[in-house]
Each structure stands twice: as C-alpha cells, then as structure tokens.
Design a protein around this motif. Structure first.
Motif, short mmCIF file in Angstrom:
data_model
loop_
_atom_site.label_atom_id
_atom_site.label_comp_id
_atom_site.label_asym_id
_atom_site.label_seq_id
_atom_site.Cartn_x
_atom_site.Cartn_y
_atom_site.Cartn_z
N GLU A 375 0.83 -1.21 0.00
CA GLU A 375 0.00 0.00 0.00
C GLU A 375 0.86 1.25 0.00
N ALA A 376 1.97 1.23 0.75
CA ALA A 376 2.87 2.39 0.76
C ALA A 376 3.48 2.60 -0.63
N LEU A 377 3.86 1.52 -1.28
CA LEU A 377 4.42 1.63 -2.62
C LEU A 377 3.41 2.20 -3.61
N ASN A 378 2.17 1.72 -3.53
CA ASN A 378 1.13 2.25 -4.41
C ASN A 378 0.89 3.74 -4.16
N GLY A 379 0.90 4.13 -2.89
CA GLY A 379 0.72 5.55 -2.57
C GLY A 379 1.85 6.41 -3.13
N LEU A 380 3.08 5.89 -3.07
CA LEU A 380 4.20 6.64 -3.62
C LEU A 380 4.09 6.79 -5.13
N GLN A 381 3.71 5.73 -5.79
CA GLN A 381 3.57 5.80 -7.25
C GLN A 381 2.47 6.76 -7.66
N GLN A 382 1.34 6.71 -6.96
CA GLN A 382 0.26 7.66 -7.26
C GLN A 382 0.69 9.10 -6.99
N SER A 383 1.40 9.31 -5.89
CA SER A 383 1.85 10.67 -5.55
C SER A 383 2.83 11.19 -6.60
N LEU A 384 3.71 10.31 -7.08
CA LEU A 384 4.67 10.73 -8.10
C LEU A 384 3.95 11.18 -9.37
N GLU A 385 2.99 10.39 -9.80
CA GLU A 385 2.24 10.77 -11.00
C GLU A 385 1.48 12.08 -10.80
N THR A 386 0.89 12.27 -9.63
CA THR A 386 0.12 13.49 -9.37
C THR A 386 1.00 14.73 -9.36
N VAL A 387 2.13 14.65 -8.66
CA VAL A 387 3.03 15.81 -8.58
C VAL A 387 3.65 16.11 -9.93
N GLU A 388 3.96 15.10 -10.70
CA GLU A 388 4.47 15.34 -12.05
C GLU A 388 3.43 16.05 -12.92
N THR A 389 2.13 15.68 -12.72
CA THR A 389 1.07 16.37 -13.45
C THR A 389 0.97 17.83 -13.03
N ILE A 390 1.08 18.10 -11.71
CA ILE A 390 1.03 19.49 -11.23
C ILE A 390 2.20 20.29 -11.79
N LEU A 391 3.39 19.70 -11.80
CA LEU A 391 4.56 20.40 -12.33
C LEU A 391 4.41 20.68 -13.82
N LYS A 392 3.85 19.73 -14.52
CA LYS A 392 3.65 19.92 -15.96
C LYS A 392 2.67 21.06 -16.22
N SER A 393 1.56 21.07 -15.45
CA SER A 393 0.59 22.16 -15.63
C SER A 393 1.18 23.52 -15.24
#
Length: 624
Positions: A375-393
C-alpha cells in the motif's frame, strides 16, 4: 386556496408499444363537485394566489419578520420567496435586498449576492448597511483594496452603528495581509491598534477581544492569547465560533494535538450546522479550511510521534491515515482551483511521509506486513504521477501556488523511496513465505503431537478398562467361592444339628439299664463292680450323673466350635475381599479357612477324642 386535481387513467384496453394516449387532467374548484367515475382519482392541492395584503406598510414589516424566522429555522427557500414577494410589491424595501444578498453569500452564490447588492446600492445610494455588505463581499473575495476603501469611507462618516464594525473590518484586513514582504510588523501593529480602539470605546466587544487575541498569538504570546480566547468563550457563552478555531491554533502551536483536534471538530460541527459565521467565501469553503487544519494537526502529531524512533512510534501510521482521510474530504468539497493544487500536494506529501514510516518499522521494532508495504508503494507511485502532473501544468502556465523547486524535490525523494519500497516489499514477501512455512511445520508438528496424545489416551483407557474388567472378574470369583463356603458351612451346621437331635432322641428312647457311651470319649478302665444293693439303690443317681457328665458338655462344646469356625471363616473372607492382599494372590488363600475342623482349635484328627461307642453292662453280673 384548495383545488382538486382529477386525473383520468390514460390507458383503456390494450397497451400499444409505441403510441400512448395522453392523460387528461381536469382541474376544478373544490366548490364544484367533480364527476365521480371509476377511472378518476382526486388529489387535493394548495396553490398560491396573488393578493393585495403586502400593499399595507405594516404588512410588509410583518412579512419581513416572518421571512427572518424562516431563515433562522433553516427554511431558506420560503424566506427567499417571501423576500421576493415583498420586493415585488415594494421595490424600494432595501432590507429585503440585503437579506437576499446575505442568503446568497451563505449559500456560496457570490455572483447572485453581488447582483442583489448592486440593486440595493442603486435603490439606496450611500446606505451604510449596503456599503458594509459590499465591503464584506470584497473581503470574501480577498479583494483587500476595495474593501479597505469602503470601510475607510465608513469610518470617515462616523456612523455610530457602523463605526465599530468598520474598525473591526479594518483590523481584519491588516491581519490578513501579514504575509506581504517587509510589512509584517507594520500590519500586525495596525491590526492591534484597530482592535484596541474598539475595546477602548466598548470593553465588552468580544469580537475585538478575539481579534486582539489573534495578534497576541501571532506575537508568540501563547499564554496571554489563550487566556483572552477563554475569556471570550466565557463571556459570550460559546456564541463566537472563531474562539474555538483560535484556541485550536493555540493548542496546535503548543503541540497539544488532542485538545487542538477537539476544538477543530467543535468548529467544524458549527460550520456544518450553519451556526458559525462565515470567515471565507462560503460555508463550504469554511468546511474545507477546517478539514485542512484537522489534517495538518494529525500530520504534525504523527511527525512528533516518529521522533521516538522506537516501538512508541507505532501510532504514527494510523495518524497519517487520519490526515489523508481529512485531506481527501477537503478535496471533494473544495471548489477553488488554486486551493485544490495545495490540498493535492499536501495529500501527496502525507502519503510520502506515511510510506517512510512504514519502511522504517523494522528499525523501530514494529511489526509490519507485506500488504502495508505494498500500500505504501502504491501511494508513492500515485503521488509521483500526481506531482508530475502538477509540475507539468505549472510549466504550461497554470496558476499553481507551489514553487517549482519544491515540486522537483518531492519528485526526487519520491523516486528514491519507490526503489526502496520495492526492495522492502520483496524482502517482506520472502519473510512472510518463510513465516508461513514455519507456521505450517509448527501446525503439522502440533497436529502430530495431538494425534499421539490422543492415541496414548485411548491406549491408557483400554488398559484401564482391561484392568478393571480383570478386577471385576476376580471379585466375582471370590464372591462365588465365599458363597460356596457359606453353603458348605450351612450344610455342615445343619448336619451337626440333625446329629445332635438324633442323639437326644436316642437317649430319651433308650431303656433304663442301657448306657449311651460317647464314641469320642476316652475308654476308661473298668472299675470294680459295686454290690447289688448299692447298684440298685444308686442306679438313678449314677445314670443322672453319667448323662450330665458325658452328654451335656457335648452340645455346648459343639456350639463353641461352630462359633469359632464361623468367626474364623468370616475373618478370612473379609481379609480376602477387602483386606490388603493383592489381586495377584492365588485362589488357594481361601483353602485354610475351608479346612478348619469342627473342633475350632485347628488340631489334627489324631488329637481329637475317640468316637463314642455304646455298650450294654449287665447290672446283675457278678463282680468276678
């Protein structure tokens, strides 16, 4: 007025797949009796009809007060309809415009609020109450400059009922702009001065005291600020909800997280019930802010718990989860785009810290599972994708209130933690597989041991049953032998009694000159025969003495012998049945008791007296 809605069934006969007849509905006045048919259903309805009651000025005041009661009771739609009816009859009634603007801002409809205030400003130019609400609208929209101009104008007019509110609003404007670079101390001093001016004129103004408490808290005078907020709560009876929120901030600054969470929850409940005043654009925005505060309180509590760096840090994982739950609720209720990016980033940061907490459990001697690591690994992967999307925007020009360096640092830490989490997950799965194998071996060993114990118990029960059966058999055999001995004794006793009876019978039937000699008695030497005279004279006495001396002791001696034999036999039987003799003794133990002779003293037959013999002595024979 009441009317009757009469509905006729549209379908008569078979239904068609595509074409359907339209239903016929007739509305008639209740006074006219409707036709009663089988296919008609009458429904009473209440409708509103326009009347001229609001033409009276007194009726308008009553209607306005009634609308205010609807607002207080939570019947917002009824209040809106009544205010609109008042304005339809009297377009110059400014109070209804103001109330409609307040209801709109409470519901979050800021555009509609602005429309009602524009109409009110046109209807009554320069009205202090209208200007006050316009200033509050600018405050809700964070338009500080227009709000400051309006309240400065109101202070210049020195309207008694509005001056205190204008001073309070000016203090709030300066306090809300403390983050302007280079103006922190100046704005903080201005805010305190405005609050003090209010308290100088009105010592019981709880709102000004609450604002002064916020200034003290900002100056890090937490103890004084806490005292001020508590006094505000005592004097107002908890009617000022901001005191709860400010006390929660004080407790959080003092690291008293349970107390802070309690105050935040109290304020959140009031915000949801509508009893707390609005401090943001709408009540929904207030709820989002409070949820954000609660999430940060749980986050800070978890970080403080992790400082133990041992088994005492176990509750940190659960507190991170609480923080994530509140952030997710805040994101769902949020309506601001700029605030949404901050909430999302904070959620990702919480997941990152929670993952680090899970990965460090082994070093802190805290048990963890492969599921937690996954679950911790899944949370990290989701957080990475989300923050990358915020940085891109943000790079594309979107308005994001988070710096690019902060987002890049998060991405770097998140990637390194993802690699660490993968290795931890593999190790944890291997550890769990080994633990499962060990548990399976232990289960099999325990089951084998249990089966062995069960088998031993069954063997023990069988052996016990066999021994009991053997004891029962020996007891039955001994009882049978005792019964045989008893029957033999009874037969022998009966025979002896019969012999004694026969002897007594023979003695009674014997002639006078016949002497019955006992065979068991020893034979004595013949004494010299007495003379005839003495023989005949003393014959009776002699015979009586012979009978008394020779025949009477025999039965008594026999009875004593019988009693002795019975006692000895009973004692022997009791020892054999209930004594200390073991079960392995042979059955020959009972033979000595069965071989006891009637003499009672256990001597051989040679020691017994000779048998009795009878002989006839001629009393007339000569002594020669």
């Amino acid at each position: 007025d009441q009317v009757v809605l009469r509905v006729k069934h549209p379908y008569r006969g078979e239904k068609k797949s595509k074409e359907m007849d339209e239903s016929k509905m007739d509305v008639e006045d209740s006074k006219e009796g409707p036709d009663s048919t089988e296919d008609t259903k009458e429904i009473p309805l209440f409708v509103k009809r326009e009347n001229n009651r609001l033409s009276d000025p007194l009726a308008i005041s009553i209607a306005f007060n009634l609308a205010r009661l609807h607002e207080a009771a939570g019947r917002t739609l009824a209040a809106i309809e009544l205010h609109k009816a008042i304005l339809k009859r009297n377009p110059a009634y400014v109070n209804s415009y103001l109330r409609l603007a307040c209801i709109s801002i409470d519901c979050g409809a800021l555009n509609e609020c602005a429309g009602w205030l524009k109409i009110a400003a046109k209807t009554s130019p320069g009205n202090p109450e209208v200007l006050t609400l316009i200033g509050n609208l600018h405050l809700s929209l964070n338009d500080w400059a227009p709000a400051q101009n309006i309240f400065d104008g109101l202070l210049g007019r020195k309207v008694p009922n509005v001056e205190a509110y204008a001073l309070l609003s000016m203090g709030n404007i300066y306090f809300a702009n403390l983050d302007i670079p280079g103006r922190y101390a100046k704005h903080l001093g201005y805010a305190g001065d405005f609050y003090k001016r209010i308290l100088t004129k009105d010592h019981a103004n709880a709102y000004a005291a609450n604002g002064l408490g916020t200034v003290l808290a900002e100056k890090a005078e937490l103890f004084k600020a806490k005292e001020v907020f508590n006094r505000v709560r005592e004097t107002t009876g908890d009617t000022i909800a901001d005191a709860h929120l400010n006390l929660a901030h004080i407790y959080l600054a003092q690291k008293k997280h349970p107390e802070a969470l309690q105050m935040y929850q109290s304020y959140l409940k009031r915000a949801e019930d509508g009893t707390a005043p609005i401090t943001s654009k709408s009540r929904l925005d207030d709820k989002v802010d409070v949820l954000h505060y609660i999430a940060f309180a749980y986050f800070d509590w978890a970080r403080q718990t992790e400082l133990f760096n041992n088994a005492k840090a176990a509750p940190a994982d659960e507190r991170y989860k609480k923080a994530m739950e509140n952030l997710e609720l805040a994101i769902i209720d949020n309506t601001s785009e700029s605030k949404n990016s901050i909430l999302t980033y904070n959620l990702c940061m919480t997941k990152l810290q929670a993952a680090n907490c899970v990965l460090q459990k082994l070093t802190r001697n805290i048990r963890r599972t492969a599921q937690e690591v996954e679950e911790a690994l899944n949370g990290l992967q989701q957080s990475l994708e989300t923050v990358e999307t915020i940085l891109k925007s943000k790079n594309e020009g979107a308005k994001v209130l988070i710096s690019t360096s902060t987002l890049n640092d998060f991405i770097t830490h998140c990637k390194s933690n993802i690699e660490s989490a993968k290795s931890h997950l593999e190790d944890e799965r291997k550890r769990e597989e080994e633990a499962k194998e060990i548990m399976e071996l232990q289960r099999m060993a325990a089951q084998t041991k249990k089966e062995e114990q069960k088998l031993q118990e069954e063997l023990r029960k069988q052996e016990e049953a066999r021994k009991q059966e053997e004891r029962d058999r020996r007891a039955r055999e001994k009882m049978r032998k005792v019964a045989d001995l008893r029957s033999g004794w009874e037969q022998e006793q009966a025979a002896k009694q019969e012999a004694a009876t026969e002897k007594r019978a023979k003695k009674s039937k014997a002639p006078q000159g016949v002497e019955i000699v006992d065979d068991d008695a020893p034979i004595e030497e013949e004494a010299p025969a007495p003379n005839a005279a003495s023989l005949f004279d003393d014959s009776d006495d002699s015979d009586a003495e012979d009978e008394k001396g020779n025949h009477e002791p025999a039965p008594k001696e026999a009875e004593e012998d019988d009693d002795g034999n019975k006692a000895a036999a009973a004692e022997t039987t009791q020892q054999d049945l209930f004594g200390d003799s073991s079960d392995e003794d042979s059955d020959e133990e009972l033979k000595p008791s069965s071989g006891i002779k009637r003499g009672g003293d256990g001597k051989d037959d040679d020691d017994q007296p000779p048998t009795k013999k009878s002989r006839v002595v001629d009393s007339l024979e000569d002594s020669d």
